[in-house]
Design a protein around this motif. Structure first.
Motif, PDB file in Angstrom:
ATOM      1  N   ASN A  77       0.861  -1.206   0.011  1.00  0.00           N
ATOM      2  CA  ASN A  77      -0.007   0.005   0.036  1.00  0.00           C
ATOM      3  C   ASN A  77       1.035   1.111   0.051  1.00  0.00           C
ATOM      4  OD1 ASN A  77      -2.328   1.851   0.372  1.00  0.00           O
ATOM      5  ND2 ASN A  77      -3.223   0.383   1.609  1.00  0.00           N
ATOM      6  N   GLY A  78       1.544   1.431  -1.221  1.00  0.00           N
ATOM      7  CA  GLY A  78       2.616   2.448  -1.163  1.00  0.00           C
ATOM      8  C   GLY A  78       2.732   2.751  -2.562  1.00  0.00           C
ATOM      9  N   THR A  79       3.457   3.915  -2.831  1.00  0.00           N
ATOM     10  CA  THR A  79       3.587   4.382  -4.495  1.00  0.00           C
ATOM     11  C   THR A  79       4.965   4.364  -4.889  1.00  0.00           C
ATOM     12  OG1 THR A  79       3.752   6.774  -3.431  1.00  0.00           O
ATOM     13  CG2 THR A  79       1.402   5.690  -4.087  1.00  0.00           C
ATOM     14  N   SER A  80       5.986   3.725  -4.240  1.00  0.00           N
ATOM     15  CA  SER A  80       7.337   3.873  -4.516  1.00  0.00           C
ATOM     16  C   SER A  80       7.534   3.680  -5.983  1.00  0.00           C
ATOM     17  CB  SER A  80       8.214   2.897  -3.776  1.00  0.00           C
ATOM     18  OG  SER A  80       7.826   1.753  -3.732  1.00  0.00           O
ATOM     19  N   SER A  81       6.940   2.637  -6.586  1.00  0.00           N
ATOM     20  CA  SER A  81       7.200   2.366  -8.163  1.00  0.00           C
ATOM     21  C   SER A  81       6.954   3.446  -9.162  1.00  0.00           C
ATOM     22  CB  SER A  81       6.434   1.169  -8.736  1.00  0.00           C
ATOM     23  OG  SER A  81       5.032   1.242  -8.639  1.00  0.00           O
ATOM     24  N   GLY A  82       6.125   4.219  -8.583  1.00  0.00           N
ATOM     25  CA  GLY A  82       5.921   5.677  -9.617  1.00  0.00           C
ATOM     26  C   GLY A  82       7.014   6.396  -9.710  1.00  0.00           C
ATOM     27  N   TRP A  83       8.237   6.298  -8.842  1.00  0.00           N
ATOM     28  CA  TRP A  83       9.551   7.066  -9.329  1.00  0.00           C
ATOM     29  C   TRP A  83      10.662   5.951  -9.561  1.00  0.00           C
ATOM     30  CZ3 TRP A  83       6.732   7.802  -4.790  1.00  0.00           C
ATOM     31  CH2 TRP A  83       7.289   7.392  -3.735  1.00  0.00           C
ATOM     32  N   LEU A  84      10.435   4.627  -9.019  1.00  0.00           N
ATOM     33  CA  LEU A  84      11.536   3.564  -9.319  1.00  0.00           C
ATOM     34  C   LEU A  84      11.139   3.008 -10.490  1.00  0.00           C
ATOM     35  CD1 LEU A  84      11.249   1.795  -5.580  1.00  0.00           C
ATOM     36  CD2 LEU A  84      12.881   3.479  -6.533  1.00  0.00           C
ATOM     37  N   GLY A  85       9.840   2.881 -11.204  1.00  0.00           N
ATOM     38  CA  GLY A  85       9.522   2.212 -12.307  1.00  0.00           C
ATOM     39  C   GLY A  85       8.627   1.162 -11.836  1.00  0.00           C
ATOM     40  N   PHE A  86       7.592   0.782 -12.833  1.00  0.00           N
ATOM     41  CA  PHE A  86       6.543  -0.142 -12.352  1.00  0.00           C
ATOM     42  C   PHE A  86       6.928  -1.486 -12.367  1.00  0.00           C
ATOM     43  CE2 PHE A  86       4.336   3.499 -14.433  1.00  0.00           C
ATOM     44  CZ  PHE A  86       3.655   4.053 -13.256  1.00  0.00           C
ATOM     45  N   GLU A  87       8.272  -1.700 -12.955  1.00  0.00           N
ATOM     46  CA  GLU A  87       8.619  -3.284 -12.736  1.00  0.00           C
ATOM     47  C   GLU A  87       9.134  -3.574 -11.473  1.00  0.00           C
ATOM     48  OE1 GLU A  87      12.126  -0.279 -13.861  1.00  0.00           O
ATOM     49  OE2 GLU A  87       9.921  -0.731 -14.641  1.00  0.00           O
ATOM     50  N   ALA A  88       9.322  -2.425 -10.546  1.00  0.00           N
ATOM     51  CA  ALA A  88       9.890  -2.930  -9.310  1.00  0.00           C
ATOM     52  C   ALA A  88       8.649  -3.357  -8.537  1.00  0.00           C
ATOM     53  CB  ALA A  88      10.206  -1.331  -8.645  1.00  0.00           C
ATOM     54  N   ASP A  89       7.440  -3.072  -8.605  1.00  0.00           N
ATOM     55  CA  ASP A  89       6.377  -3.516  -8.096  1.00  0.00           C
ATOM     56  C   ASP A  89       5.922  -4.920  -8.786  1.00  0.00           C
ATOM     57  OD1 ASP A  89       5.930  -1.601  -6.484  1.00  0.00           O
ATOM     58  OD2 ASP A  89       3.974  -1.030  -7.135  1.00  0.00           O
ATOM     59  N   GLU A  90       6.198  -4.898  -9.855  1.00  0.00           N
ATOM     60  CA  GLU A  90       5.859  -6.521 -10.693  1.00  0.00           C
ATOM     61  C   GLU A  90       6.962  -7.476 -10.117  1.00  0.00           C
ATOM     62  OE1 GLU A  90       6.423  -5.566 -14.577  1.00  0.00           O
ATOM     63  OE2 GLU A  90       4.441  -4.475 -14.697  1.00  0.00           O
ATOM     64  N   ARG A  91       8.030  -7.081  -9.885  1.00  0.00           N
ATOM     65  CA  ARG A  91       9.159  -8.039  -9.097  1.00  0.00           C
ATOM     66  C   ARG A  91       8.803  -8.253  -7.660  1.00  0.00           C
ATOM     67  NH1 ARG A  91      13.057  -4.880 -10.128  1.00  0.00           N
ATOM     68  NH2 ARG A  91      13.048  -4.174  -8.022  1.00  0.00           N
ATOM     69  N   LEU A  92       8.387  -7.052  -7.168  1.00  0.00           N
ATOM     70  CA  LEU A  92       8.186  -7.444  -5.704  1.00  0.00           C
ATOM     71  C   LEU A  92       6.787  -8.233  -5.281  1.00  0.00           C
ATOM     72  CD1 LEU A  92       8.314  -6.481  -2.580  1.00  0.00           C
ATOM     73  CD2 LEU A  92       6.786  -4.654  -3.091  1.00  0.00           C
ATOM     74  N   CYS A  93       5.802  -8.090  -6.063  1.00  0.00           N
ATOM     75  CA  CYS A  93       4.672  -9.060  -6.067  1.00  0.00           C
ATOM     76  C   CYS A  93       5.179 -10.544  -6.346  1.00  0.00           C
ATOM     77  CB  CYS A  93       3.640  -8.625  -7.032  1.00  0.00           C
ATOM     78  SG  CYS A  93       2.836  -7.278  -6.751  1.00  0.00           S
ATOM     79  N   GLU A  94       5.878 -10.621  -7.281  1.00  0.00           N
ATOM     80  CA  GLU A  94       6.274 -12.137  -7.594  1.00  0.00           C
ATOM     81  C   GLU A  94       7.044 -12.681  -6.544  1.00  0.00           C
ATOM     82  OE1 GLU A  94       8.657 -11.819 -11.003  1.00  0.00           O
ATOM     83  OE2 GLU A  94       6.732 -11.269 -12.544  1.00  0.00           O
ATOM     84  N   ARG A  95       7.906 -11.792  -5.812  1.00  0.00           N
ATOM     85  CA  ARG A  95       8.885 -12.475  -4.486  1.00  0.00           C
ATOM     86  C   ARG A  95       8.118 -12.532  -3.338  1.00  0.00           C
ATOM     87  NH1 ARG A  95      14.224  -9.042  -3.838  1.00  0.00           N
ATOM     88  NH2 ARG A  95      14.708 -11.113  -2.898  1.00  0.00           N
ATOM     89  N   ILE A  96       7.124 -11.675  -3.305  1.00  0.00           N
ATOM     90  CA  ILE A  96       6.125 -11.854  -1.991  1.00  0.00           C
ATOM     91  C   ILE A  96       5.373 -13.186  -2.019  1.00  0.00           C
ATOM     92  CG2 ILE A  96       3.991 -10.950  -0.892  1.00  0.00           C
ATOM     93  CD1 ILE A  96       4.857  -7.999  -1.298  1.00  0.00           C
TER      94      ILE A  96
END
Length: 241
Positions: A77-96
């Motif tokens: 529940n955060g917005t960091s991939s807005g500046w890091l790049g959306f692939e950061a969230d895609e990778r994070l979801c896979e790892r979780i």
């Protein structure tokens, strides 16, 4: 007994808004409860120190603790991939999911899904962020095909300070952006008290407004099999998609 639905939310440590707002959103769903895990986030900037706060190691540790509560879904529940790049969230979801066996989502990936479903070509922004952070967010959305049309941000860095932005400020910022007639407005930050204002501001402006606390709740409910139309008073998102 109705089967309980447990929503897991990963939360910046200095955030004081998303927990009460999330709880209020699901208050009318007696079988649903939200459960939170924190990891260290105190500032939003592009310095090495600030960016290292979003290292997956710390986030995964918090996710594994949430998994002990047998939650049905885990959301960053955060917005960091807005500046890091959306692939950061895609990778994070896979790892979780790999670490916990629990399906995962994020506020920003949910927002992207919503914008694509609505066919939004232009996007207005309301955020508290620094100029440099905002420029990254706007560029990343432009790359997805959402051109910037209206931008109000506060040039703040301290994450706690975001929670002290007033409803009056947020309403004024949103109205200023709405005056430029974007297809949709995104409130990007999960430590702003904007979500409770959305229903009224949408009625006033005629423009859909997507708050990133709401996008996380919306996607989490969908993934858990809960009809989002049961969430009332929190904007068109829960009715329309």
């Amino acid at each position: 007994m109705t089967k309980r639905v447990l929503l897991g939310m990963l939360t910046p440590s200095s955030n004081t808004v998303l927990e009460p707002v999330t709880q209020a959103m699901v208050a009318g769903l007696p079988e649903v409860s939200a459960h939170f895990g924190r990891f260290k986030v105190t500032e939003i900037a592009l310095s090495d120190t600030a960016l290292k706060q979003f290292d997956d190691t710390e986030i995964l540790r918090a996710a594994e603790l949430l998994a002990h509560a047998k939650v049905d879904v885990i959301s960053w529940n955060g917005t960091s991939s807005g500046w890091l790049g959306f692939e950061a969230d895609e990778r994070l979801c896979e790892r979780i999911t790999a670490a916990t066996g629990i399906p995962a989502n994020t506020s920003m990936l949910a927002l992207n899904e919503i914008l694509a479903a609505k066919g939004a070509k232009t996007l207005g922004y309301v955020t508290p962020y620094l100029d440099a952070v905002q420029e990254k967010i706007v560029a990343n959305y432009a790359a997805l095909g959402h051109a910037c049309k209206g931008d109000r941000h506060l040039n703040l860095q301290d994450n706690f300070s975001f929670s002290e932005v007033t409803a009056e400020q947020l309403s004024a910022m949103t109205r200023d952006v709405a005056a430029e007639k974007p297809d949709a407005i995104a409130v990007i930050c999960t430590n702003l008290r904007a979500a409770p204002l959305v229903e009224k501001l949408e009625a006033e402006t005629g423009i859909p407004i997507y708050d990133t606390i709401a996008t996380s709740v919306w996607k989490s409910l969908k993934m858990a099999g809960v009809d989002t139309r049961r969430v009332t008073g929190w904007g068109s998102l829960f009715r329309d998609l």
